[in-house]
Write a protein that holds these residues in place. Structure first.
Motif, short mmCIF file in Angstrom:
data_model
loop_
_atom_site.label_atom_id
_atom_site.label_comp_id
_atom_site.label_asym_id
_atom_site.label_seq_id
_atom_site.Cartn_x
_atom_site.Cartn_y
_atom_site.Cartn_z
N ALA A 74 0.82 -1.22 0.00
CA ALA A 74 0.00 0.00 0.00
C ALA A 74 0.85 1.26 0.00
O ALA A 74 0.38 2.32 -0.44
N MET A 75 2.08 1.17 0.48
CA MET A 75 2.99 2.32 0.52
C MET A 75 3.98 2.30 -0.64
O MET A 75 4.86 3.16 -0.73
N LYS A 76 3.87 1.29 -1.51
CA LYS A 76 4.79 1.10 -2.64
C LYS A 76 6.22 0.91 -2.17
O LYS A 76 7.18 1.40 -2.78
N ILE A 77 6.36 0.19 -1.07
CA ILE A 77 7.65 -0.23 -0.55
C ILE A 77 7.88 -1.66 -1.04
O ILE A 77 6.95 -2.47 -1.03
N PRO A 78 9.09 -2.02 -1.48
CA PRO A 78 9.33 -3.39 -1.96
C PRO A 78 8.89 -4.43 -0.93
O PRO A 78 9.10 -4.26 0.28
N LEU A 79 8.28 -5.51 -1.40
CA LEU A 79 7.83 -6.55 -0.49
C LEU A 79 8.99 -7.32 0.11
O LEU A 79 8.83 -8.03 1.10
N LYS A 80 10.17 -7.14 -0.47
CA LYS A 80 11.39 -7.70 0.11
C LYS A 80 12.50 -6.67 -0.05
O LYS A 80 12.83 -6.25 -1.16
N LEU A 81 13.10 -6.28 1.08
CA LEU A 81 14.17 -5.30 1.09
C LEU A 81 15.53 -5.99 0.95
O LEU A 81 15.61 -7.22 0.89
N ALA A 82 16.60 -5.20 0.90
CA ALA A 82 17.95 -5.76 0.91
C ALA A 82 18.14 -6.60 2.16
O ALA A 82 17.49 -6.38 3.19
N GLU A 83 19.04 -7.58 2.08
CA GLU A 83 19.14 -8.62 3.11
C GLU A 83 19.26 -8.07 4.53
O GLU A 83 18.51 -8.48 5.43
N LYS A 84 20.20 -7.14 4.77
CA LYS A 84 20.39 -6.61 6.13
C LYS A 84 19.17 -5.83 6.60
O LYS A 84 18.77 -5.92 7.75
N VAL B 46 20.43 2.92 6.97
CA VAL B 46 19.01 2.60 6.92
C VAL B 46 18.34 3.41 5.81
O VAL B 46 18.44 4.64 5.79
N SER B 47 17.67 2.74 4.91
CA SER B 47 17.03 3.42 3.78
C SER B 47 15.73 4.09 4.21
O SER B 47 15.16 3.79 5.26
N GLU B 48 15.26 5.00 3.38
CA GLU B 48 13.98 5.65 3.64
C GLU B 48 12.83 4.64 3.59
O GLU B 48 11.87 4.76 4.34
N ASP B 49 12.96 3.65 2.73
CA ASP B 49 11.92 2.62 2.67
C ASP B 49 11.77 1.91 4.01
O ASP B 49 10.65 1.71 4.50
N LEU B 50 12.89 1.55 4.62
CA LEU B 50 12.82 0.85 5.90
C LEU B 50 12.30 1.77 7.00
O LEU B 50 11.48 1.36 7.83
N LYS B 51 12.77 3.01 7.01
CA LYS B 51 12.27 3.96 8.01
C LYS B 51 10.76 4.16 7.88
O LYS B 51 10.04 4.16 8.88
N ASN B 52 10.31 4.32 6.65
CA ASN B 52 8.87 4.53 6.44
C ASN B 52 8.07 3.30 6.84
O ASN B 52 6.97 3.40 7.41
N TYR B 53 8.63 2.13 6.54
CA TYR B 53 7.91 0.89 6.84
C TYR B 53 7.79 0.67 8.35
O TYR B 53 6.71 0.35 8.86
N THR B 54 8.90 0.84 9.06
CA THR B 54 8.84 0.64 10.51
C THR B 54 7.95 1.69 11.18
O THR B 54 7.26 1.40 12.16
N ASN B 55 7.95 2.90 10.63
CA ASN B 55 7.02 3.92 11.14
C ASN B 55 5.57 3.48 10.92
O ASN B 55 4.73 3.62 11.82
#
Length: 336
Positions: A199-209, A291-300
């Motif tokens: 729904a946020m257009k964040i990849p369903l799988k991020l980089a490994e770390k 930490v990418s913006e995608d990960l920050k946005n997702y955890t938020n």
């Protein structure tokens, strides 16, 4: 920048809300989208005057805030309607299946899953209870297929797995530790996590770390929302006729030989302790440079999901004033 303008919710006057997580709501701008998606879902997946329709309509009478505005406030505008449709669909499925014996529920789930496969499109069998839901899910699959987005295909694959695994264990749990994996599964939690990303257009799988850190967040948030649902829904569930009780309160009662109110108090403490883990993870995020913006946005978004869901559970009439058999009576006086 959030797709919708968010309103911060003052939770200080809501005594039943014990979470320290901040609550935000996109309902002001998103209400029309939410209402239309709800109307389409409820009308397609239930029949007039049926118990499931009355449950669905009552679910959305919370004056403190709409479930979807509170839980998914960072969704992209054009994808929010699908979030509403998927989640409301799963809520209705849950309402239907909890009234069935375990074996029948497994069969109905299997029939429902056929909607996610093209090879079953000509199969007209609709089961005993899931006909409208099967057609509704098939239409969503076809609509998303027209958009030609591989991530949507992956999202539907996760939904298929969730429908296969939910309510698939016919046993009682002896400890909370053994119960939690089941609770997350029966909450469709893996699918919910993927849905939030999609729904946020964040990849369903991020980089490994980053994916490893995301999974830590997902686990803790999953424990919080699953146990929060159990905490607030226990008063409604304790008197329901069923061949399987799926709630952490009776699990803790058995594990520690406690009466239900003491077990419920213990459960509240466990939820609060899990929130401390969220704060630890937030501190870890703040100290990292990679930490990418995608990960920050997702955890938020995960934090807002947990807070919004906790607030909704603490305030909704569904749990504070459970429906009775009289509420399910049909116009002629018979019980639906």
């Amino acid at each position: 920048m959030a797709p919708f303008t968010l309103q911060s919710i003052d939770t200080a006057d809501v005594a039943s809300y014990f979470s320290a997580l901040p609550v935000k709501n996109c309902q002001l701008e998103a209400q029309s989208t939410i209402d239309e998606a709800l109307r389409a879902t409820i009308q397609s997946c239930t029949v007039p005057d049926a118990r499931e329709r009355k449950k669905a309509e009552y679910r959305h009478t919370n004056p403190a805030g709409n479930l979807f505005g509170l839980c998914f406030p960072l969704s992209e505008k054009e994808r929010l309607k699908y979030v509403v449709q998927f989640i409301e669909f799963l809520c209705i499925v849950d309402d239907v299946m909890e009234d069935l014996p375990f074996g029948e529920a497994c069969i109905e789930h299997a029939i429902l899953r056929q909607a996610l496969y093209k090879k079953y499109d000509d199969d007209k069998y609709v089961g005993q209870l899931v006909g409208g839901m099967k057609m509704f899910l098939r239409n969503i699959r076809l609509e998303l297929a027209d958009q030609n987005d591989p991530e949507s295909e992956n999202l539907l694959a996760t939904l298929d797995s969730s429908l296969h695994n939910r309510d698939s264990i016919d046993r009682e749990f002896e400890t909370l530790e053994s119960y939690i994996p089941y609770r997350k599964t029966n909450f469709d939690y893996d699918f919910v996590c993927q849905l939030i990303r999609w729904a946020m257009k964040i990849p369903l799988k991020l980089a490994e770390k980053e994916e490893l850190l995301a999974r830590k967040y997902e686990h803790v948030i999953g424990v919080i929302v699953g146990l929060t649902n159990d905490y607030f829904s226990w008063q409604m569930e304790r008197g329901q006729p069923t061949d399987r009780i799926r709630n952490a309160v009776p699990v803790l009662m058995k594990e520690y030989n406690l009466p239900d109110e003491r077990a419920r108090t213990l459960l509240k403490g466990i939820i609060v302790n899990e929130e401390e883990k969220v704060r630890t993870l937030n501190s870890e995020m703040d100290t990292r440079k990679d930490v990418s913006e995608d990960l920050k946005n997702y955890t938020n978004a995960l934090g807002l999901f947990a807070a919004g869901y906790s607030f909704w559970c603490a305030t909704c009439p569904r749990y504070s004033r459970p429906q009775t058999e009289e509420d399910f009576a049909a116009p002629n006086g018979t019980v639906c």
